[in-house]
Design a protein around this motif. Sequence first.
Motif: not given
Ligand code: PLP
Length: 377
Positions: A64-66, A69, A96, A141, A145, A170, A172-173, A196
């Motif tokens: 996952c994104g977490t 990170d 994260a 980032m 988000n 990061d 992710v968004q 996402k």
């Molecule tokens: N970083 C950002 C900016 C996010 O918006 C999110 C999820 O909402 C994450 C990290 C975490 O990603 P994940 O839900 O895949 O762990």
Amino acid sequence: DNSATTAVRPEVLEAMLPYLSEQYGNPSSIYGLGQAAHQAVEEARGQVAKAIGAAESEIVFTACGTESDNWAIRGVAFANQNRGKHIITSAIEHHAVLHTCKQLEKEGFSITYLPVDETGLVSPDDLKAAITDETILVTIMMANNEIGTIEPIRELCAIAHESGVLFHTDAVQAVGHIPVNVEELGVDLLSLSGHKFHAPKGIGALYIRKGTRIGTFMQGGAQERNRRAGTENVAGIVALGKAITLAVEELPETSERLTQLRDRTIKGILDRVPYARLNGHREKRLPGSLNIGFEFIEGESILLLLVMKGIAASSGSACTSGSLDPSHVLLAIGLPHEKAHGSVRLSYSRYTTEEDVDYIIETLPPIIERLRAMSPL
Ligand code: PLP
């Protein structure tokens, strides 16, 4: 509420399904079933690499994104601590990143949390001033988000590199929503997450520029060329490859359409509701994301009334997660507590329609009026 998560696209589901049924091999097995899975993983790696302008060997799949990170930050911190123990991040990162940094503080690292301006932008001058001889990593980032603000990553990264400091973003968004090219940005590490952009939850990736000094995060088998142990989530990886390919192919068209829907929503609401303001940057923002603050009322009550009308949104405050603290992002852009509490985020996807937006513009203003009529403020 597509910034929270998105629906899996039918094409993506179709691509991944065989790897949950007949093609169930373990990519590490040498017989046919395993090799077919291995091939599928490598094909997806190529798709992810191509989508962000990386080499295949620079993409590692994560859960996952977490995880991406955590790994980027902790992996760089411990592998480079002989050079220094200072890391720079921003005050508006996702938890994260923020909680990973907080944990590193307990483990002897020092962290600088850069402030942002009232639109959510990090200042390149602030970054320049914060870098010391001890700095080993900057993590900022790409897009926020909560308020959707897009940071000047290319410029910030160049500043870090002038001092020989590694740069992680990061994204992710951002990935799947705005153009992301690691060569153009110059970043050393970049996190992304499938859910996402219409892949399922539980699959992410970390881009690691060739030659970057980073330790491993997961200990175990030799998967992902010894960089990330654990049997691969083959179906998720296939889905990620398919989803990112489609998102990037369709990006110009989708982002133009969502930008129009977003701007129509902002105008529609601000024209009808007094004492309301857009949070985040007016132009430098994600195409399908908007966050509006309404004075004198609580975001949570707005959300509840929206739910009753079939609209899924999210509020800046963390009340729904059991805390009464307002969002750290809204406080960081300078909102006082009461204004931070009255904010609502709407986030669109490729499935959002003109009719959805008409419905929101029609439905939200009377809700605000009704709540204000009851408000002691
Ligand atoms: N970083 C950002 C900016 C996010 O918006 C999110 C999820 O909402 C994450 C990290 C975490 O990603 P994940 O839900 O895949 O762990």
